[in-house]
Scaffold this active site. Structure first.
Site, PDB file in Angstrom:
ATOM      1  N   HIS B  74       0.893  -1.325  -0.027  1.00  0.00           N
ATOM      2  CA  HIS B  74      -0.004  -0.058  -0.126  1.00  0.00           C
ATOM      3  C   HIS B  74       0.902   1.234   0.046  1.00  0.00           C
ATOM      4  CE1 HIS B  74      -2.525   3.031   2.414  1.00  0.00           C
ATOM      5  NE2 HIS B  74      -2.956   2.887   1.358  1.00  0.00           N
ATOM      6  N   GLU B  77       2.061   1.744  -3.536  1.00  0.00           N
ATOM      7  CA  GLU B  77       0.898   2.461  -4.447  1.00  0.00           C
ATOM      8  C   GLU B  77       0.807   3.546  -4.346  1.00  0.00           C
ATOM      9  OE1 GLU B  77      -3.183   3.826  -3.553  1.00  0.00           O
ATOM     10  OE2 GLU B  77      -3.108   1.602  -2.804  1.00  0.00           O
ATOM     11  N   HIS B  78       0.863   4.362  -2.853  1.00  0.00           N
ATOM     12  CA  HIS B  78       0.895   5.731  -2.804  1.00  0.00           C
ATOM     13  C   HIS B  78       2.159   6.693  -3.450  1.00  0.00           C
ATOM     14  CE1 HIS B  78      -1.798   6.990   0.620  1.00  0.00           C
ATOM     15  NE2 HIS B  78      -2.206   5.866   0.538  1.00  0.00           N
TER      16      HIS B  78
END
Lengths: 461, 461
Positions: B74, B77-78
């Site tokens: 995650h 992803e950012h």
């Protein structure tokens, strides 16, 4: 059409082509029922809405003349799903579930809307069931008490959501005693006190033929729609032959608002502080409405916006951060939201205020203006692919604006906005009294400091 | 097509017509990049997704061989939005904002997807920017630390949402030590500990040509898409001439799960208790998948469902109440949610369990089965009007199922489900160990009582 068409209450029939070859038609029946449809070529689904221009702002404290109490508009909305003279609550639920339709309702501050999205072949069913609910709900006393429990749980759920709480407090802080400042759903005290009789009176008084506006968008044939609707309303006991004029549109002059509450703190033992900072905005019919859309796009909508860049991208202070500008008939708001760590709340509130002031003092660039135009055009085009968006646009046109503007016209108005207009609006906004709302484990001293700085900033701007 | 088409990894080209005249095409490039498109006639918008089959379940505790830590998928992803060798974070944001596009990303337990929805003319831009992000992100150390702050705020926001907390605890309670039981985003400790180097290794190891699946639905021409994508990936440094086979699909046999945690209580001083009760479910490729869809529709989806009727309509105990059945490659869950008053939590948990047992013991009616078919058919038809739904369907087909089934085929499979199938699945579910999660101001004694009754019920069923 040339972009915008007036919707005079007295005109029985209207018909025109809107941007993208959608065909808009409007009929005002002798009884005052209004029907608007937008046929979208190639669409296979359809959204239908039944509207009345009654929302939480119209509620009065209980007395003989005004039996409805706070939250009763929303209470009534729930009860319309609970059975009619010819359908049980389960029958209503089955009607839509059996075809995989979406059906729901929305109580807002200035209107209530019951809607359904279905495949084209199911539109007559949706019109029949919504007409039955609208005309013939029982408000059965047993269902009334069951639903009281459901609504109390809905209020509890909202009360457990700190962003929801912050939003309600923000309206209260900015709008004060104005009826638009009240929460839509009432509170546990008013819901526990609500009587079936008061809600029944509210229903009888506000759900008459002259109150009803039906809007439909997507795969719809207007003549068939009017015929189906007329048959359904008549079948359920309405006499559409009785002459009545549609209800006048809400028209108030912009409200004189008392100075807002500078700081509202709701202590919660949670991780984030939910911050809202803002001022009174502009009303829904203000001629600066397009300017507000552009300002909001540049300032706080999208990842390239100033607020997102300053608070999140450059400093990593928040995950969610944006601005918004809700507008009503006689009041509006301009607000900035961020969820951040308690220790950063003062900094974030200061950044929000400073950024808005920077627009007020130094304006925006031509590049930003161009991008905002592109953003609003593209986002609107994408949104209008959904029949729900078109259905809602028709409702707002009829209930609030008295004018239908298609996408081309909306974009033309956006294209007329100048950098000077944006700066002037921002300057107007920063000159208004700021309200700060904080929900969370706040450091109140830091917030008071921020409020003082914001107040001082107002004098400088 | 005859309804379902296999997607063999080694097949270079595939082309077929799906229900509703949509044309599906698939190309596997020599480098292993896979491109799937679904051309929807008449569509003016398009959604594009860049997928990799890497999710939170694939994260390992940090050590030399597995430098990625919990939450790093995650985190990565950012970071893909934070700048490449040729674009700053602001450039990326501007690209999409300037055309009013939606762009975002999603980290799930078994995949990550970067997507954009734009008007047809903007597809080449979207492909170019997503290709740049996918191939050439910098993971700049300063941006890395800024983004750490953003992610910590995102985790705080989720931590302040009691329904979110309940959901994470529910996965943990049912799946135990299985990697699917972990939260997707990691936790503040792992995020504070994450290093740029570990996330960089994660990026280099999992974002190769053979990992990439690009799916596009709406107004898309497949040949132009493949040409644009090839040009963009090449421009950003990928050699698509190097022969490589696409990554094998995830294939695990259904996991042997340890017995779940019977009761998890998270005390919060809030108004509602957020209750989740459930059991291990079925995997994504289970042949009873259509039966699960039907069971879930009848049991807990929609206002006519049994759970809604029993908990909300008849007793007014909750506002939100529903069931759900997420499925993964080697495990799944069946869960029931309700938000209710603390004093009613025991009653509501008991009702949930009793209702599921009722289906297991007495089955469902032909009427319910027929309605569920109609509900699934209608809801799917409405959902497939959005190009995002179609883009996601292509991704799941390629990454998870290895088969594309169009709407007609999905409905054919639904139509084969019998009342006996539904009863048998419910009976299987109630024989599994139940886990109850409660987040709120709970009455723990009452919950222990409910858990005891549920355990006793399990023996009886």
């Amino acid at each position: 059409m040339n972009g915008a068409v007036d919707l005079p209450l007295g005109q029985a029939e209207l018909s025109f082509t809107a941007a993208g070859d959608a065909r808009v038609r409007r009929s005002v029946l002798p009884s005052g029922v209004r029907v608007l449809s937008e046929h979208v070529p190639g669409s296979r689904s359809v959204t239908v809405g039944f509207w009345v221009a009654v929302g939480s702002r119209d509620e009065q404290h209980a007395d003989a003349a005004h039996p409805a109490t706070y939250g009763s508009t929303h209470f009534l909305e729930h009860l319309l799903f609970k059975g009619t003279t010819s359908r049980t609550a389960l029958d209503i639920a089955i009607s839509f579930d059996a075809v995989g339709g979406e059906h729901n309702a929305l109580t807002a501050k200035e209107y209530t809307c019951y809607y359904a999205k279905v495949q084209d072949r199911d539109l007559p069913m949706a019109v029949e069931v919504l007409a039955d609910m609208f005309t013939s709900s029982l408000l059965d006393p047993v269902e009334f008490d069951n639903e009281r429990g459901v609504i109390l749980e809905e209020l509890s759920m909202a009360g457990d959501d700190p962003a929801d709480v912050a939003n309600e407090k923000f309206f209260e802080a900015v709008l004060g005693e104005h009826p638009l400042g009240r929460p839509i759903g009432g509170d546990p005290v008013t819901i526990r006190a609500a009587t079936r009789n008061a809600v029944w009176e509210h229903y009888r008084a506000n759900y008459r033929p002259q109150d009803l506006v039906v809007t439909v968008a997507g795969a719809v044939d207007h003549d068939a729609l009017v015929a189906d609707l007329t048959a359904a309303l008549t079948r359920h006991g309405w006499d559409l032959g009785v002459e009545a004029a549609p209800l006048d549109r809400r028209s108030e002059s912009p409200a004189m608002l008392a100075s807002g509450t500078p700081l509202t703190v709701v202590e919660r033992p949670i991780e984030q502080v939910n911050l809202l900072l803002g001022v009174p905005g502009i009303v829904a019919t203000d001629e600066r409405r397009s300017t507000m859309s552009v300002l909001n796009a540049i300032f706080g909508s999208g990842m390239s916006s100033r607020l997102f860049q300053q608070v999140r991208e450059r400093r990593g202070l928040a995950y969610a951060v944006y601005s918004f500008a809700p507008a009503y008939s006689d009041a509006g708001l301009f607000g900035m939201y961020a969820g951040c760590a308690p220790s950063k709340a003062g900094t974030v509130a200061g950044l929000m205020r400073t950024e808005l002031e920077r627009v007020a003092e130094h304006g925006v660039t031509d590049d930003e203006l161009r991008r905002a135009s592109g953003q609003l055009a593209g986002a609107s085009a994408l949104a209008l692919e959904d029949s729900d968006t078109r259905m809602s646009r028709l409702g707002r046109a009829e209930l609030t604006l008295g004018e239908f503007a298609d996408l081309d016209e909306a974009l033309r108005r956006i294209s007329l906005v100048t950098v000077d207009d944006v700066q002037a609006l921002a300057a107007d906004l920063v000159s208004r009294p700021f309200s700060l709302v904080a929900v969370g484990a706040t450091d109140e001293a830091a917030l008071h400091g921020a409020v003082d700085e914001i107040a001082a900033g107002t004098d400088v701007a």
